[in-house]
Scaffold this motif. Structure first.
Motif, short mmCIF file in Angstrom:
data_model
loop_
_atom_site.label_atom_id
_atom_site.label_comp_id
_atom_site.label_asym_id
_atom_site.label_seq_id
_atom_site.Cartn_x
_atom_site.Cartn_y
_atom_site.Cartn_z
N GLY A 94 -17.96 -6.09 4.64
CA GLY A 94 -18.58 -4.67 4.26
C GLY A 94 -17.36 -3.59 4.63
O GLY A 94 -17.08 -2.68 3.83
N SER A 95 -16.80 -3.77 5.67
CA SER A 95 -15.57 -2.88 5.81
C SER A 95 -14.59 -2.80 5.01
O SER A 95 -13.63 -2.20 4.68
N ALA A 97 -14.58 -4.00 1.81
CA ALA A 97 -14.83 -3.65 0.64
C ALA A 97 -14.83 -1.99 0.74
O ALA A 97 -14.28 -1.41 -0.36
N GLN A 98 -15.32 -1.50 1.78
CA GLN A 98 -15.06 -0.05 1.82
C GLN A 98 -13.67 0.44 1.85
O GLN A 98 -13.25 1.39 0.91
N ALA A 99 -12.75 -0.11 2.56
CA ALA A 99 -11.41 0.10 2.43
C ALA A 99 -10.80 0.03 1.18
O ALA A 99 -9.99 1.03 0.70
N TRP A 100 -11.15 -1.11 0.35
CA TRP A 100 -10.52 -1.34 -0.70
C TRP A 100 -11.06 -0.29 -2.09
O TRP A 100 -10.30 0.09 -2.69
N LEU A 101 -12.13 -0.08 -1.71
CA LEU A 101 -13.07 0.90 -2.82
C LEU A 101 -12.27 2.53 -2.48
O LEU A 101 -11.83 3.24 -3.48
N ARG A 102 -12.03 2.80 -1.21
CA ARG A 102 -11.11 4.04 -0.90
C ARG A 102 -9.81 4.12 -1.47
O ARG A 102 -9.36 5.01 -2.02
N LYS A 105 -9.87 4.27 -5.29
CA LYS A 105 -10.05 5.62 -5.73
C LYS A 105 -9.05 6.60 -5.68
O LYS A 105 -8.67 7.35 -6.40
#
Length: 127
Positions: A94-95, A97-102, A105
């Motif tokens: 989860g963490s 994936a969030q870092a990769w999405l940030r 973007k």
């Protein structure tokens, strides 16, 4: 000859069906062929013994292998594998994936901004 209001493909299909029906009727009229003597038994050769010998040699090997690997297919080994896989690969997914999405973007916005002409995309504080 064509039938009024029918397509030529329908006529070809109809002719094929009639032909198949005629063949079936002719076969039925001939009747089943009967043989009076039983079929001859195949001659015994050394090659006919091969499948039995192969089975005799391979079956114990397969059984031994199955017994040796039985523990691997048990629930405890599988559960241990899944726990290890989760700890190694999925625990912080989860963490990550969030870092990769940030970062994706931010990278995408930077690329879009660099492609934008200066007249259209200048910062709002430079009015």
């Amino acid at each position: 000859m064509s039938f009024p209001g029918r397509r030529p493909q329908a006529l070809a299909s109809l002719c094929f069906c009639v032909l198949v029906l005629a063949c079936v009727v002719v076969k039925e009229q001939e009747g089943p062929k009967r043989t009076l003597s039983p079929p001859p038994a195949p001659a015994r050769s050394s090659w006919s013994l091969v499948p039995g010998k192969v089975k005799e040699w391979v079956e114990p090997l397969v059984n031994r292998t199955r017994e040796k690997w039985k523990w691997f297919w048990g629930p405890t080994a599988f559960r241990g594998f899944m726990e290890t896989y989760y700890d190694d690969h999925l625990k912080d997914l989860g963490s990550r994936a969030q870092a990769w999405l940030r970062s994706s973007k931010d990278s995408l916005l930077n690329k879009a901004h660099s492609l934008c002409p200066q007249l259209l995309c200048r910062p709002s504080d430079q009015n």
